[in-house]
Design a protein around this motif. Structure first.
Motif, PDB file in Angstrom:
ATOM      1  N   ALA A 116     -62.750   3.756  31.632  1.00 36.72           N
ATOM      2  CA  ALA A 116     -64.050   3.762  30.958  1.00 36.72           C
ATOM      3  C   ALA A 116     -65.145   3.298  31.912  1.00 36.72           C
ATOM      4  O   ALA A 116     -64.935   2.377  32.709  1.00 36.72           O
ATOM      5  CB  ALA A 116     -64.010   2.864  29.732  1.00 36.72           C
ATOM      6  N   PHE A 117     -66.309   3.954  31.814  1.00 38.24           N
ATOM      7  CA  PHE A 117     -67.451   3.665  32.658  1.00 38.24           C
ATOM      8  C   PHE A 117     -68.673   3.472  31.765  1.00 38.24           C
ATOM      9  O   PHE A 117     -68.910   4.266  30.864  1.00 38.24           O
ATOM     10  CB  PHE A 117     -67.733   4.842  33.603  1.00 38.24           C
ATOM     11  CG  PHE A 117     -66.597   5.159  34.518  1.00 38.24           C
ATOM     12  CD1 PHE A 117     -66.587   4.696  35.816  1.00 38.24           C
ATOM     13  CD2 PHE A 117     -65.525   5.929  34.087  1.00 38.24           C
ATOM     14  CE1 PHE A 117     -65.539   4.991  36.673  1.00 38.24           C
ATOM     15  CE2 PHE A 117     -64.478   6.233  34.933  1.00 38.24           C
ATOM     16  CZ  PHE A 117     -64.487   5.763  36.228  1.00 38.24           C
ATOM     17  N   GLY A 118     -69.460   2.438  32.017  1.00 41.05           N
ATOM     18  CA  GLY A 118     -70.671   2.212  31.243  1.00 41.05           C
ATOM     19  C   GLY A 118     -71.211   0.822  31.476  1.00 41.05           C
ATOM     20  O   GLY A 118     -70.731   0.061  32.312  1.00 41.05           O
ATOM     21  N   ASP A 119     -72.217   0.479  30.696  1.00 40.39           N
ATOM     22  CA  ASP A 119     -72.914  -0.803  30.837  1.00 40.39           C
ATOM     23  C   ASP A 119     -72.211  -1.883  30.021  1.00 40.39           C
ATOM     24  O   ASP A 119     -71.871  -1.679  28.873  1.00 40.39           O
ATOM     25  CB  ASP A 119     -74.351  -0.642  30.356  1.00 40.39           C
ATOM     26  CG  ASP A 119     -75.176  -1.891  30.567  1.00 40.39           C
ATOM     27  OD1 ASP A 119     -75.113  -2.440  31.678  1.00 40.39           O
ATOM     28  OD2 ASP A 119     -75.860  -2.305  29.627  1.00 40.39           O
ATOM     29  N   GLN A 120     -72.023  -3.044  30.643  1.00 41.65           N
ATOM     30  CA  GLN A 120     -71.428  -4.177  29.932  1.00 41.65           C
ATOM     31  C   GLN A 120     -72.436  -5.280  29.781  1.00 41.65           C
ATOM     32  O   GLN A 120     -73.304  -5.477  30.562  1.00 41.65           O
ATOM     33  CB  GLN A 120     -70.213  -4.717  30.681  1.00 41.65           C
ATOM     34  CG  GLN A 120     -69.031  -3.781  30.584  1.00 41.65           C
ATOM     35  CD  GLN A 120     -67.806  -4.335  31.290  1.00 41.65           C
ATOM     36  OE1 GLN A 120     -67.877  -4.672  32.459  1.00 41.65           O
ATOM     37  NE2 GLN A 120     -66.710  -4.391  30.596  1.00 41.65           N
TER      38      GLN A 120
ATOM     39  N   GLY B 200     -66.453  -3.092  21.682  1.00 39.14           N
ATOM     40  CA  GLY B 200     -65.241  -3.835  21.981  1.00 39.14           C
ATOM     41  C   GLY B 200     -63.948  -3.052  21.952  1.00 39.14           C
ATOM     42  O   GLY B 200     -62.892  -3.591  22.265  1.00 39.14           O
ATOM     43  N   SER B 201     -64.005  -1.764  21.575  1.00 42.44           N
ATOM     44  CA  SER B 201     -62.767  -0.989  21.486  1.00 42.44           C
ATOM     45  C   SER B 201     -63.074   0.503  21.402  1.00 42.44           C
ATOM     46  O   SER B 201     -64.218   0.909  21.187  1.00 42.44           O
ATOM     47  CB  SER B 201     -61.964  -1.402  20.253  1.00 42.44           C
ATOM     48  OG  SER B 201     -62.695  -1.072  19.074  1.00 42.44           O
ATOM     49  N   ILE B 202     -62.016   1.303  21.559  1.00 41.02           N
ATOM     50  CA  ILE B 202     -62.126   2.744  21.406  1.00 41.02           C
ATOM     51  C   ILE B 202     -60.792   3.286  20.914  1.00 41.02           C
ATOM     52  O   ILE B 202     -59.728   2.765  21.260  1.00 41.02           O
ATOM     53  CB  ILE B 202     -62.563   3.430  22.721  1.00 41.02           C
ATOM     54  CG1 ILE B 202     -62.951   4.879  22.475  1.00 41.02           C
ATOM     55  CG2 ILE B 202     -61.489   3.292  23.795  1.00 41.02           C
ATOM     56  CD1 ILE B 202     -63.732   5.512  23.607  1.00 41.02           C
TER      57      ILE B 202
ATOM     58  N   PHE C 101     -68.348  -3.685  26.159  1.00 42.12           N
ATOM     59  CA  PHE C 101     -69.460  -2.911  26.689  1.00 42.12           C
ATOM     60  C   PHE C 101     -70.716  -3.326  25.922  1.00 42.12           C
ATOM     61  O   PHE C 101     -70.637  -3.956  24.874  1.00 42.12           O
ATOM     62  CB  PHE C 101     -69.179  -1.413  26.521  1.00 42.12           C
ATOM     63  CG  PHE C 101     -68.151  -0.901  27.491  1.00 42.12           C
ATOM     64  CD1 PHE C 101     -68.544  -0.266  28.668  1.00 42.12           C
ATOM     65  CD2 PHE C 101     -66.801  -1.052  27.247  1.00 42.12           C
ATOM     66  CE1 PHE C 101     -67.598   0.198  29.578  1.00 42.12           C
ATOM     67  CE2 PHE C 101     -65.845  -0.595  28.145  1.00 42.12           C
ATOM     68  CZ  PHE C 101     -66.250   0.032  29.314  1.00 42.12           C
ATOM     69  N   SER C 102     -71.880  -2.967  26.430  1.00 41.99           N
ATOM     70  CA  SER C 102     -73.116  -3.368  25.758  1.00 41.99           C
ATOM     71  C   SER C 102     -73.315  -2.623  24.437  1.00 41.99           C
ATOM     72  O   SER C 102     -74.021  -3.093  23.552  1.00 41.99           O
ATOM     73  CB  SER C 102     -74.324  -3.158  26.677  1.00 41.99           C
ATOM     74  OG  SER C 102     -74.425  -1.806  27.055  1.00 41.99           O
ATOM     75  N   ASN C 103     -72.674  -1.456  24.304  1.00 42.65           N
ATOM     76  CA  ASN C 103     -72.707  -0.663  23.071  1.00 42.65           C
ATOM     77  C   ASN C 103     -71.579   0.361  23.142  1.00 42.65           C
ATOM     78  O   ASN C 103     -70.794   0.353  24.084  1.00 42.65           O
ATOM     79  CB  ASN C 103     -74.085   0.001  22.875  1.00 42.65           C
ATOM     80  CG  ASN C 103     -74.470   0.868  24.050  1.00 42.65           C
ATOM     81  OD1 ASN C 103     -73.702   1.691  24.525  1.00 42.65           O
ATOM     82  ND2 ASN C 103     -75.681   0.663  24.552  1.00 42.65           N
TER      83      ASN C 103
END
Length: 110
Positions: free
Chosen positions: A106-110, A83-85, A54-56
């Motif tokens: 997961a949803f968000g900006d990459q 890169g991880s969670i 992801f971008s962050n």
């Protein structure tokens, strides 16, 4: 008819950028997307590593668990990085539980 091709729609904000189903032993069940690996770091704790970061660390996650009759447990996420969670199964007192089959997206900006 026109449509947005899959290689472009994956960048839409409303599309899951990663998802995975994990069995009780911590292995990826077939059908994951954008998941490089799962690392079991202790009872109830796993790290999901993304193929494409992801971008962050500011992305949203949803998920749940399979089986069991104990309604006093929940799934939580921590230490979100690009890169991880970290994915944890806890009871309401905050104690880790045994590993259970789960699924996450997961949803968000990459």
């Amino acid at each position: 008819d026109t449509y947005i091709p899959p290689d472009l729609i994956k960048h839409s904000p409303g599309v899951a950028k990663g998802y995975v189903r994990i069995d009780g032993a911590g292995a990826i069940v077939a059908g994951d997307y954008n998941v490089a690996s799962i690392t079991d770091t202790g009872a109830g704790d796993r790290v999901i590593v993304w193929d494409v970061d992801f971008s962050n660390g500011n992305y949203a996650t949803v998920g749940g668990f399979y089986g069991g009759t104990n309604t006093n447990i929940h799934l939580e996420w921590d230490e979100a990085a690009a890169g991880s969670i970290v994915h944890r199964i806890r009871d309401h007192s905050g104690d880790a539980l045994i590993d259970m089959p789960t699924s996450s997206a997961a949803f968000g900006d990459q």
